[in-house]
Design a protein around this motif. Structure first.
Motif, PDB file in Angstrom:
ATOM      1  N   UNK A  83       0.826  -1.210   0.000  1.00 50.93           N
ATOM      2  CA  UNK A  83       0.000   0.000   0.000  1.00 50.93           C
ATOM      3  C   UNK A  83       0.855   1.254   0.000  1.00 50.93           C
ATOM      4  N   UNK A  84       1.917   1.266   0.783  1.00 54.69           N
ATOM      5  CA  UNK A  84       2.659   2.502   1.018  1.00 54.69           C
ATOM      6  C   UNK A  84       3.697   2.835  -0.055  1.00 54.69           C
ATOM      7  N   UNK A  85       4.260   1.862  -0.729  1.00 57.42           N
ATOM      8  CA  UNK A  85       5.239   2.166  -1.777  1.00 57.42           C
ATOM      9  C   UNK A  85       4.593   2.974  -2.905  1.00 57.42           C
ATOM     10  N   UNK A  86       3.413   2.577  -3.421  1.00 58.14           N
ATOM     11  CA  UNK A  86       2.781   3.420  -4.444  1.00 58.14           C
ATOM     12  C   UNK A  86       2.429   4.815  -3.912  1.00 58.14           C
ATOM     13  N   UNK A  87       2.029   4.895  -2.644  1.00 55.94           N
ATOM     14  CA  UNK A  87       1.723   6.201  -2.040  1.00 55.94           C
ATOM     15  C   UNK A  87       2.982   7.065  -1.992  1.00 55.94           C
ATOM     16  N   UNK A  88       4.082   6.497  -1.575  1.00 61.93           N
ATOM     17  CA  UNK A  88       5.339   7.246  -1.493  1.00 61.93           C
ATOM     18  C   UNK A  88       5.776   7.725  -2.874  1.00 61.93           C
ATOM     19  N   UNK A  89       5.631   6.879  -3.882  1.00 62.46           N
ATOM     20  CA  UNK A  89       6.001   7.270  -5.246  1.00 62.46           C
ATOM     21  C   UNK A  89       5.126   8.414  -5.741  1.00 62.46           C
ATOM     22  N   UNK A  90       3.839   8.372  -5.429  1.00 56.38           N
ATOM     23  CA  UNK A  90       2.919   9.453  -5.809  1.00 56.38           C
ATOM     24  C   UNK A  90       3.300  10.756  -5.089  1.00 56.38           C
ATOM     25  N   UNK A  91       3.634  10.662  -3.825  1.00 50.92           N
ATOM     26  CA  UNK A  91       4.030  11.846  -3.054  1.00 50.92           C
ATOM     27  C   UNK A  91       5.302  12.449  -3.643  1.00 50.92           C
ATOM     28  N   UNK A  92       6.277  11.615  -4.023  1.00 50.74           N
ATOM     29  CA  UNK A  92       7.518  12.119  -4.619  1.00 50.74           C
ATOM     30  C   UNK A  92       7.230  12.882  -5.911  1.00 50.74           C
ATOM     31  N   UNK A  93       6.313  12.351  -6.717  1.00 46.57           N
ATOM     32  CA  UNK A  93       5.986  13.015  -7.982  1.00 46.57           C
ATOM     33  C   UNK A  93       5.281  14.345  -7.745  1.00 46.57           C
ATOM     34  N   UNK A  94       4.349  14.399  -6.820  1.00 46.26           N
ATOM     35  CA  UNK A  94       3.521  15.598  -6.662  1.00 46.26           C
ATOM     36  C   UNK A  94       4.090  16.632  -5.690  1.00 46.26           C
ATOM     37  N   UNK A  95       4.875  16.221  -4.719  1.00 46.46           N
ATOM     38  CA  UNK A  95       5.373  17.169  -3.710  1.00 46.46           C
ATOM     39  C   UNK A  95       6.699  17.815  -4.105  1.00 46.46           C
ATOM     40  N   UNK A  96       7.328  17.310  -5.139  1.00 46.95           N
ATOM     41  CA  UNK A  96       8.591  17.897  -5.560  1.00 46.95           C
ATOM     42  C   UNK A  96       9.748  17.609  -4.616  1.00 46.95           C
ATOM     43  N   UNK A  97       9.729  16.435  -4.001  1.00 48.29           N
ATOM     44  CA  UNK A  97      10.850  16.034  -3.144  1.00 48.29           C
ATOM     45  C   UNK A  97      11.610  14.905  -3.831  1.00 48.29           C
ATOM     46  N   UNK A  98      12.884  14.773  -3.489  1.00 48.41           N
ATOM     47  CA  UNK A  98      13.724  13.762  -4.141  1.00 48.41           C
ATOM     48  C   UNK A  98      13.373  12.349  -3.722  1.00 48.41           C
ATOM     49  N   UNK A  99      13.008  12.167  -2.452  1.00 44.00           N
ATOM     50  CA  UNK A  99      12.647  10.835  -2.008  1.00 44.00           C
ATOM     51  C   UNK A  99      11.760  10.917  -0.779  1.00 44.00           C
ATOM     52  N   UNK A 100      11.001   9.854  -0.580  1.00 41.43           N
ATOM     53  CA  UNK A 100      10.161   9.680   0.606  1.00 41.43           C
ATOM     54  C   UNK A 100      10.426   8.282   1.118  1.00 41.43           C
ATOM     55  N   UNK A 101      10.746   8.203   2.404  1.00 36.89           N
ATOM     56  CA  UNK A 101      10.912   6.912   3.050  1.00 36.89           C
ATOM     57  C   UNK A 101       9.868   6.810   4.146  1.00 36.89           C
ATOM     58  N   UNK A 102       9.122   5.728   4.130  1.00 44.37           N
ATOM     59  CA  UNK A 102       8.159   5.472   5.202  1.00 44.37           C
ATOM     60  C   UNK A 102       8.648   4.230   5.924  1.00 44.37           C
ATOM     61  N   UNK A 103       8.647   4.311   7.251  1.00 46.78           N
ATOM     62  CA  UNK A 103       9.162   3.182   8.029  1.00 46.78           C
ATOM     63  C   UNK A 103       8.285   2.925   9.244  1.00 46.78           C
ATOM     64  N   UNK A 104       8.452   1.757   9.805  1.00 45.28           N
ATOM     65  CA  UNK A 104       7.749   1.402  11.032  1.00 45.28           C
ATOM     66  C   UNK A 104       8.380   2.163  12.198  1.00 45.28           C
ATOM     67  N   UNK A 105       7.706   2.218  13.345  1.00 45.13           N
ATOM     68  CA  UNK A 105       8.292   2.930  14.491  1.00 45.13           C
ATOM     69  C   UNK A 105       9.662   2.404  14.920  1.00 45.13           C
ATOM     70  N   UNK A 106       9.959   1.141  14.634  1.00 48.69           N
ATOM     71  CA  UNK A 106      11.274   0.614  15.006  1.00 48.69           C
ATOM     72  C   UNK A 106      12.311   0.771  13.888  1.00 48.69           C
ATOM     73  N   UNK A 107      11.956   1.475  12.802  1.00 48.71           N
ATOM     74  CA  UNK A 107      12.927   1.829  11.776  1.00 48.71           C
ATOM     75  C   UNK A 107      13.060   0.891  10.605  1.00 48.71           C
ATOM     76  N   UNK A 108      12.097   0.023  10.372  1.00 49.01           N
ATOM     77  CA  UNK A 108      12.147  -0.855   9.203  1.00 49.01           C
ATOM     78  C   UNK A 108      11.442  -0.142   8.043  1.00 49.01           C
ATOM     79  N   UNK A 109      12.156   0.013   6.941  1.00 47.50           N
ATOM     80  CA  UNK A 109      11.604   0.721   5.779  1.00 47.50           C
ATOM     81  C   UNK A 109      10.502  -0.117   5.121  1.00 47.50           C
ATOM     82  N   UNK A 110       9.380   0.539   4.868  1.00 48.91           N
ATOM     83  CA  UNK A 110       8.286  -0.121   4.145  1.00 48.91           C
ATOM     84  C   UNK A 110       8.025   0.570   2.807  1.00 48.91           C
ATOM     85  N   UNK A 111       8.599   1.750   2.615  1.00 54.58           N
ATOM     86  CA  UNK A 111       8.538   2.455   1.331  1.00 54.58           C
ATOM     87  C   UNK A 111       9.843   3.226   1.177  1.00 54.58           C
ATOM     88  N   UNK A 112      10.426   3.162  -0.029  1.00 57.17           N
ATOM     89  CA  UNK A 112      11.730   3.800  -0.247  1.00 57.17           C
ATOM     90  C   UNK A 112      11.906   4.051  -1.734  1.00 57.17           C
TER      91      UNK A 112
END
Length: 135
Positions: A78-107
């Motif tokens: 769910x979150x990888x496509x969301x992160x990719x959409x955010x990168x395209x529309x927000x004008x940022x180079x990258x978005x990383x979403x991770x769990x509270x303990x630091x495991x990346x779920x979107x990169x």
């Protein structure tokens, strides 16, 4: 009456010496001003980047569907496509979403999904800006 010969005089007139001193002073002041302007531009660019990334991060964190997806069985689906959409529309180079303990779920680099985040993970959720070489 003593007559001074031209070879006895100091080279150049007083006006030319003043001109040289003023020219050097203007060049030094110009160089100093240029350095100060570059440093101020770098500071302003960094502050703008921190503001933009902070706003994007707070917006992502406030989306209820993102928090729900983090607790789901396959958050990356769910979150990888969301992160990719955010990168395209927000004008940022990258978005990383991770769990509270630091495991990346979107990169940006999908091979990093499932890997542990290398930066600081605060004990309590707080806004944090840090700069270091990551993945």
């Amino acid at each position: 009456m003593a007559i001074r010969r031209s070879r006895d005089r100091a080279p150049g007139s007083a006006a030319s010496r003043v001109f040289v001193v003023v020219t050097i002073a203007v060049a030094v002041l110009g160089a100093l001003l240029a350095v100060l302007l570059v440093l101020d531009a770098q500071r302003a660019a960094r502050a703008e980047a921190e503001g933009l990334t902070g706003s994007v991060a707070r917006t992502i964190a406030a989306v209820p569907d993102i928090a729900t997806a983090l607790t789901g069985s396959d958050p990356s689906a769910t979150l990888q496509p969301e992160a990719e959409q955010i990168m395209r529309t927000a004008g940022v180079d990258f978005v990383t979403i991770m769990t509270p303990d630091g495991i990346r779920v979107a990169h940006l680099d999908p091979s990093q999904i499932g890997q542990h985040y290398l930066g600081t993970i605060p004990e309590q959720p707080v806004a944090l800006t840090e700069e270091f070489t990551g993945t």
